[in-house]
Design a protein around this motif. Structure first.
Motif, PDB file in Angstrom:
ATOM      1  N   GLU A 219     -31.583 123.548 -66.709  1.00 32.04           N
ATOM      2  CA  GLU A 219     -32.103 124.222 -67.915  1.00 32.04           C
ATOM      3  C   GLU A 219     -33.590 124.519 -67.756  1.00 32.04           C
ATOM      4  O   GLU A 219     -34.084 125.595 -68.096  1.00 32.04           O
ATOM      5  N   LEU A 220     -34.306 123.516 -67.218  1.00 32.54           N
ATOM      6  CA  LEU A 220     -35.741 123.658 -67.027  1.00 32.54           C
ATOM      7  C   LEU A 220     -36.021 124.816 -66.059  1.00 32.54           C
ATOM      8  O   LEU A 220     -36.906 125.654 -66.298  1.00 32.54           O
ATOM      9  N   ALA A 221     -35.232 124.889 -64.998  1.00 30.61           N
ATOM     10  CA  ALA A 221     -35.428 125.941 -63.998  1.00 30.61           C
ATOM     11  C   ALA A 221     -35.162 127.315 -64.619  1.00 30.61           C
ATOM     12  O   ALA A 221     -35.873 128.281 -64.339  1.00 30.61           O
ATOM     13  N   ARG A 222     -34.165 127.395 -65.491  1.00 29.42           N
ATOM     14  CA  ARG A 222     -33.870 128.673 -66.142  1.00 29.42           C
ATOM     15  C   ARG A 222     -35.009 129.085 -67.067  1.00 29.42           C
ATOM     16  O   ARG A 222     -35.407 130.243 -67.101  1.00 29.42           O
ATOM     17  N   ARG A 223     -35.512 128.097 -67.816  1.00 27.96           N
ATOM     18  CA  ARG A 223     -36.582 128.426 -68.763  1.00 27.96           C
ATOM     19  C   ARG A 223     -37.852 128.866 -68.036  1.00 27.96           C
ATOM     20  O   ARG A 223     -38.649 129.613 -68.560  1.00 27.96           O
ATOM     21  N   ARG A 224     -38.034 128.385 -66.811  1.00 25.81           N
ATOM     22  CA  ARG A 224     -39.258 128.717 -66.083  1.00 25.81           C
ATOM     23  C   ARG A 224     -39.079 129.908 -65.146  1.00 25.81           C
ATOM     24  O   ARG A 224     -40.007 130.306 -64.459  1.00 25.81           O
ATOM     25  N   MET A 225     -37.883 130.491 -65.152  1.00 31.28           N
ATOM     26  CA  MET A 225     -37.577 131.570 -64.205  1.00 31.28           C
ATOM     27  C   MET A 225     -38.604 132.701 -64.259  1.00 31.28           C
ATOM     28  O   MET A 225     -39.130 133.130 -63.231  1.00 31.28           O
ATOM     29  N   GLY A 226     -38.907 133.162 -65.458  1.00 34.28           N
ATOM     30  CA  GLY A 226     -39.770 134.335 -65.584  1.00 34.28           C
ATOM     31  C   GLY A 226     -41.254 134.005 -65.600  1.00 34.28           C
ATOM     32  O   GLY A 226     -42.092 134.888 -65.715  1.00 34.28           O
ATOM     33  N   VAL A 298     -21.350 135.703 -67.414  1.00 31.89           N
ATOM     34  CA  VAL A 298     -20.904 134.612 -68.295  1.00 31.89           C
ATOM     35  C   VAL A 298     -21.978 134.238 -69.308  1.00 31.89           C
ATOM     36  O   VAL A 298     -21.672 133.687 -70.363  1.00 31.89           O
ATOM     37  N   ALA A 299     -23.227 134.540 -69.011  1.00 33.29           N
ATOM     38  CA  ALA A 299     -24.290 134.225 -69.977  1.00 33.29           C
ATOM     39  C   ALA A 299     -25.537 135.013 -69.625  1.00 33.29           C
ATOM     40  O   ALA A 299     -25.714 135.425 -68.471  1.00 33.29           O
ATOM     41  N   THR A 300     -26.369 135.243 -70.620  1.00 29.34           N
ATOM     42  CA  THR A 300     -27.698 135.804 -70.360  1.00 29.34           C
ATOM     43  C   THR A 300     -28.703 134.935 -71.089  1.00 29.34           C
ATOM     44  O   THR A 300     -28.373 134.251 -72.062  1.00 29.34           O
ATOM     45  N   PHE A 301     -29.929 134.895 -70.582  1.00 30.79           N
ATOM     46  CA  PHE A 301     -30.997 134.132 -71.252  1.00 30.79           C
ATOM     47  C   PHE A 301     -32.329 134.790 -70.974  1.00 30.79           C
ATOM     48  O   PHE A 301     -32.462 135.567 -70.007  1.00 30.79           O
ATOM     49  N   GLU A 302     -33.290 134.523 -71.849  1.00 31.49           N
ATOM     50  CA  GLU A 302     -34.599 135.138 -71.678  1.00 31.49           C
ATOM     51  C   GLU A 302     -35.602 134.110 -71.181  1.00 31.49           C
ATOM     52  O   GLU A 302     -35.562 132.943 -71.561  1.00 31.49           O
ATOM     53  N   THR A 307     -34.970 138.823 -68.121  1.00 29.70           N
ATOM     54  CA  THR A 307     -33.679 138.381 -68.622  1.00 29.70           C
ATOM     55  C   THR A 307     -32.907 137.789 -67.451  1.00 29.70           C
ATOM     56  O   THR A 307     -32.811 138.415 -66.385  1.00 29.70           O
ATOM     57  N   GLY A 308     -32.409 136.583 -67.652  1.00 33.15           N
ATOM     58  CA  GLY A 308     -31.600 135.953 -66.611  1.00 33.15           C
ATOM     59  C   GLY A 308     -30.140 136.305 -66.840  1.00 33.15           C
ATOM     60  O   GLY A 308     -29.687 136.333 -67.982  1.00 33.15           O
ATOM     61  N   VAL A 309     -29.437 136.620 -65.775  1.00 37.39           N
ATOM     62  CA  VAL A 309     -28.029 137.000 -65.896  1.00 37.39           C
ATOM     63  C   VAL A 309     -27.202 136.041 -65.049  1.00 37.39           C
ATOM     64  O   VAL A 309     -27.395 135.963 -63.830  1.00 37.39           O
ATOM     65  N   GLU A 310     -26.328 135.287 -65.706  1.00 40.36           N
ATOM     66  CA  GLU A 310     -25.483 134.358 -64.957  1.00 40.36           C
ATOM     67  C   GLU A 310     -24.154 135.018 -64.651  1.00 40.36           C
ATOM     68  O   GLU A 310     -23.441 135.423 -65.559  1.00 40.36           O
ATOM     69  N   LEU A 311     -23.861 135.137 -63.364  1.00 37.19           N
ATOM     70  CA  LEU A 311     -22.643 135.811 -62.925  1.00 37.19           C
ATOM     71  C   LEU A 311     -21.656 134.804 -62.365  1.00 37.19           C
ATOM     72  O   LEU A 311     -22.058 133.888 -61.652  1.00 37.19           O
ATOM     73  N   ASP A 316     -17.742 130.352 -58.037  1.00 36.57           N
ATOM     74  CA  ASP A 316     -19.177 130.084 -57.857  1.00 36.57           C
ATOM     75  C   ASP A 316     -20.016 130.859 -58.864  1.00 36.57           C
ATOM     76  O   ASP A 316     -19.570 131.836 -59.452  1.00 36.57           O
ATOM     77  N   ARG A 317     -21.248 130.359 -59.055  1.00 35.77           N
ATOM     78  CA  ARG A 317     -22.149 130.988 -60.027  1.00 35.77           C
ATOM     79  C   ARG A 317     -23.408 131.487 -59.325  1.00 35.77           C
ATOM     80  O   ARG A 317     -23.854 130.913 -58.331  1.00 35.77           O
ATOM     81  N   LEU A 318     -23.974 132.534 -59.911  1.00 30.98           N
ATOM     82  CA  LEU A 318     -25.184 133.122 -59.345  1.00 30.98           C
ATOM     83  C   LEU A 318     -26.065 133.566 -60.508  1.00 30.98           C
ATOM     84  O   LEU A 318     -25.570 134.117 -61.482  1.00 30.98           O
ATOM     85  N   ILE A 319     -27.372 133.323 -60.392  1.00 26.01           N
ATOM     86  CA  ILE A 319     -28.268 133.798 -61.452  1.00 26.01           C
ATOM     87  C   ILE A 319     -29.198 134.867 -60.888  1.00 26.01           C
ATOM     88  O   ILE A 319     -29.865 134.659 -59.875  1.00 26.01           O
ATOM     89  N   ALA A 320     -29.165 136.035 -61.552  1.00 29.13           N
ATOM     90  CA  ALA A 320     -30.044 137.136 -61.159  1.00 29.13           C
ATOM     91  C   ALA A 320     -31.025 137.391 -62.297  1.00 29.13           C
ATOM     92  O   ALA A 320     -30.797 136.936 -63.423  1.00 29.13           O
ATOM     93  N   GLU A 321     -32.122 138.062 -62.000  1.00 30.61           N
ATOM     94  CA  GLU A 321     -33.048 138.380 -63.089  1.00 30.61           C
ATOM     95  C   GLU A 321     -33.372 139.869 -63.083  1.00 30.61           C
ATOM     96  O   GLU A 321     -33.472 140.504 -62.028  1.00 30.61           O
ATOM     97  N   VAL A 322     -33.522 140.392 -64.294  1.00 32.37           N
ATOM     98  CA  VAL A 322     -33.939 141.795 -64.451  1.00 32.37           C
ATOM     99  C   VAL A 322     -34.945 141.830 -65.588  1.00 32.37           C
ATOM    100  O   VAL A 322     -35.007 140.897 -66.392  1.00 32.37           O
ATOM    101  N   VAL A 323     -35.760 142.884 -65.660  1.00 33.19           N
ATOM    102  CA  VAL A 323     -36.682 142.988 -66.800  1.00 33.19           C
ATOM    103  C   VAL A 323     -35.860 143.348 -68.040  1.00 33.19           C
ATOM    104  O   VAL A 323     -34.755 143.897 -67.926  1.00 33.19           O
ATOM    105  N   HIS A 324     -36.392 143.029 -69.228  1.00 36.88           N
ATOM    106  CA  HIS A 324     -35.640 143.253 -70.474  1.00 36.88           C
ATOM    107  C   HIS A 324     -35.152 144.696 -70.582  1.00 36.88           C
ATOM    108  O   HIS A 324     -34.037 144.969 -71.011  1.00 36.88           O
ATOM    109  N   GLU A 325     -36.015 145.618 -70.167  1.00 31.81           N
ATOM    110  CA  GLU A 325     -35.709 147.041 -70.271  1.00 31.81           C
ATOM    111  C   GLU A 325     -34.435 147.378 -69.486  1.00 31.81           C
ATOM    112  O   GLU A 325     -33.545 148.087 -69.985  1.00 31.81           O
TER     113      GLU A 325
END
Lengths: 351, 229
Positions: A219-226, A298-302, A307-311, A316-325
């Motif tokens: 969770e901490l890693a996700r919150r600090r992603m951006g 499966v989920a997105t988070f900011e 924006t983090g995108v959980e695929l 298996d799971r993968l987290i990618a990031e894209v800008v909000h736009e």
């Protein structure tokens, strides 16, 4: 293991104020240097006296200013592993390992010599002096020495910081294996989020002497992603590669992954930053990236401006990031399907 | 004959004195050095200065005050008489007591340096492994400080052998009781027995050289060991 600390300590202008309670077998304390981590665990072990407050471990009061309780370090049964191995240079490896064991009352002994030596692969070193061991070997002996004391809690203060990356990831399996096998709960202190994710379940994050977050390392890693420069690090456990023509092919996510990184002979961990993944709404006809995976959102988070995108790719799971736009433009939402393109060179083996 | 009976007697007395003083100071100096190395008390500075006083004080000054203290009207004198030991000046044990004060910094300072070089960490590790402070001292600090103990013992022994002023003030010149080698040389010179003085002086010179040689050979190695952790 249940720990409750409500303590304060001042050093000149620096003030540590901690008030938390935590349960679990694999606890992390995370924070930049100077955030008060070492002071906090110094107080827990009885090496630093708090100005005020109480410390309770498993219901036993170790320190209480109000009640005038201060159990001395040697009776707390909290063993420590420090950044430097700090082995006793006048003793052999064997006698270093036995130092705490010999001082542990027999009813508390849970760890025996031979199995521990086996787990840490120290068989060939026992009768050597400690000064001519390599850095990794020394740290393994230090871990073994602490575990042999059968502590009810093992505190590790940046135990991997003095080691280079390769050694670090070689030691981590030893640490988790030895604590898991002998049932010793631990507190792991580090300023590396990656180490936190590999070692711990629950993380307390400190900043400037205060607890600022408490949760799982992921969770901490996700919150600090951006917030930082590295994004979210996906940890991929890959087996042996099959076939090779300059690229190494691994089975993953119900399909295959192509990596240009030199593979390891055994199954190992590889890291992949969320920043190195490009998302497509539709199948791109022709791209240079060697990996194109179809995944279900499966989920997105900011996090910050991202924006983090959980695929989900197979199991298996993968987290990618894209800008909000971009997230808005592609209309990324849970349940949708996306294609993830990853260059073969984006993966890095750990250790 | 190369040395007279009284020369040999003086040399044996000197060696006996130096050995007893070194032994006493190992016991007395170790806790003092430990305290100086670890204490955060404000008294540490003044106390350290008092310990170091014999380094700069003329031996006659130190000897004078010790003579007053041990004399029949001094505090030490009262105590020894009450204990039935009698007055200490002009006795071997009076000389031992004076030499303990005189050589104190030569024991305390190398030990303090050794304890400081070890640092807190090895002792902290030992206590987290279940060792009491005393246990950690004997099983960790003491072995790690061994080079410091060697240096301190050699320095103390050599310094005690070489003392003169304090001996004259406290012990005077009683053959077989307080007449040590340095006093014996003085007597020879006073009596114009230069040949005898030469022989004794040469022995002292060679002894001092050997001590310094031993320190130079042992110390670099010794200090490497103390810092190894």
């Amino acid at each position: 293991m249940e720990l409750r600390m409500a303590v304060s300590k001042s050093y000149g202008p620096f003030r540590l104020d901690a008030d938390f309670s935590v349960q679990g077998e694999r606890i992390g304390i995370f924070g930049e240097s100077g955030s008060g981590k070492s002071t906090l665990i110094g107080m827990l072990a009885g090496l630093v006296e708090p100005d005020d407050g109480t410390i309770c471990l498993e219901g036993e009061t170790l320190f209480s200013r109000g009640e005038g309780v201060a159990i001395p370090t040697e009776r707390r049964r909290i063993a420590m592993v420090f950044q430097q191995p700090s082995l006793f240079p006048h003793l052999s490896v064997r006698n270093n390992l036995l130092y705490g064991y010999n001082r542990c009352a027999s009813q508390h002994r849970r760890v025996e010599f031979d199995p521990l030596v086996q787990v840490l692969k120290l068989e060939g070193l026992l009768d050597r002096g400690v000064n001519n061991l390599s850095g990794g070997e020394q740290q393994r002996v230090a871990i073994g020495r602490a575990v042999m004391a059968s502590p009810r809690l093992l505190v590790m203060d940046e135990p991997l910081s003095a080691l280079d990356d390769d050694l670090k990831f070689q030691i981590i399996p030893y640490l988790t294996r030895v604590c898991g096998q002998f049932g010793i709960p631990f507190i792991f202190i580090s300023h590396s989020l990656l180490e936190m994710r590999l070692m711990t379940d629950t993380v307390l994050m400190f900043d400037k002497g205060r607890l600022v977050e408490q949760g799982s390392a992921d969770e901490l890693a996700r919150r600090r992603m951006g917030l930082g420069q590295v994004g979210y690090i996906n940890l991929l456990r890959l087996g042996r590669p099959v076939g090779s023509n300059g690229l190494h092919t691994f089975a993953w996510g119900g399909g295959k992954l192509l990596l240009s990184a030199a593979p390891k002979s055994e199954a190992g961990l590889y890291e992949l930053s969320s920043r190195d993944i490009i998302l497509f709404k539709q199948h791109p006809e022709a791209i240079s990236a060697r990996n194109l995976l179809k995944g279900l959102v499966v989920a997105t988070f900011e996090s910050g401006s991202k924006t983090g995108v959980e695929l989900a790719c197979g199991s298996d799971r993968l987290i990618a990031e894209v800008v909000h736009e971009a997230a808005a433009e592609l209309d990324i939402r849970p349940g949708g399907e996306l294609y993830a393109a990853i260059k073969a060179s984006a993966f890095r083996p750990l250790g | 004959m190369f040395l007279t009976d009284s020369d040999i007697q003086a040399i044996w007395l000197t060696i006996r004195l130096a050995m007893v003083v070194t032994f006493v100071l190992l016991i007395v100096g170790t806790p003092i050095a430990w305290w100086l190395a670890h204490s955060k008390s404000r008294l540490k500075g003044p106390f350290g200065a008092v310990i170091a006083l014999p380094l700069v004080l003329p031996p006659s000054v130190l000897g004078f005050y010790l003579l007053l203290a041990m004399g029949p009207n001094g505090p030490v004198g009262h105590l020894t008489r009450a204990l039935g030991i009698g007055a200490l000046p002009f006795t071997f044990w009076g000389l031992v007591l004076a030499s303990v004060f005189y050589s104190l910094p030569f024991m305390v300072q190398p030990l303090q340096n050794a304890f400081e070089a070890i640092g807190d960490r090895p002792l902290e590790v030992a206590t987290t492994l279940g060792a009491s402070r005393l246990d950690a001292f004997f099983t960790v600090a003491l072995p790690l400080a061994r080079p410091g103990f060697l240096t301190a013992s050699i320095m103390t022994f050599a310094h005690t052998v070489g003392e003169f002023g304090v001996v004259l003030m406290i012990g005077g010149n009683v053959p077989g009781v307080t007449r040590v080698a340095s006093v014996q040389i003085y007597d020879h010179v006073e009596a114009l027995e230069y040949a005898q003085a030469h022989r004794m002086a040469a022995i002292m010179l060679i002894f001092s050289f050997l001590v310094l040689l031993a320190l130079n050979v042992l110390r670099p190695d010794a200090f490497k060991m103390a810092r190894r952790d």
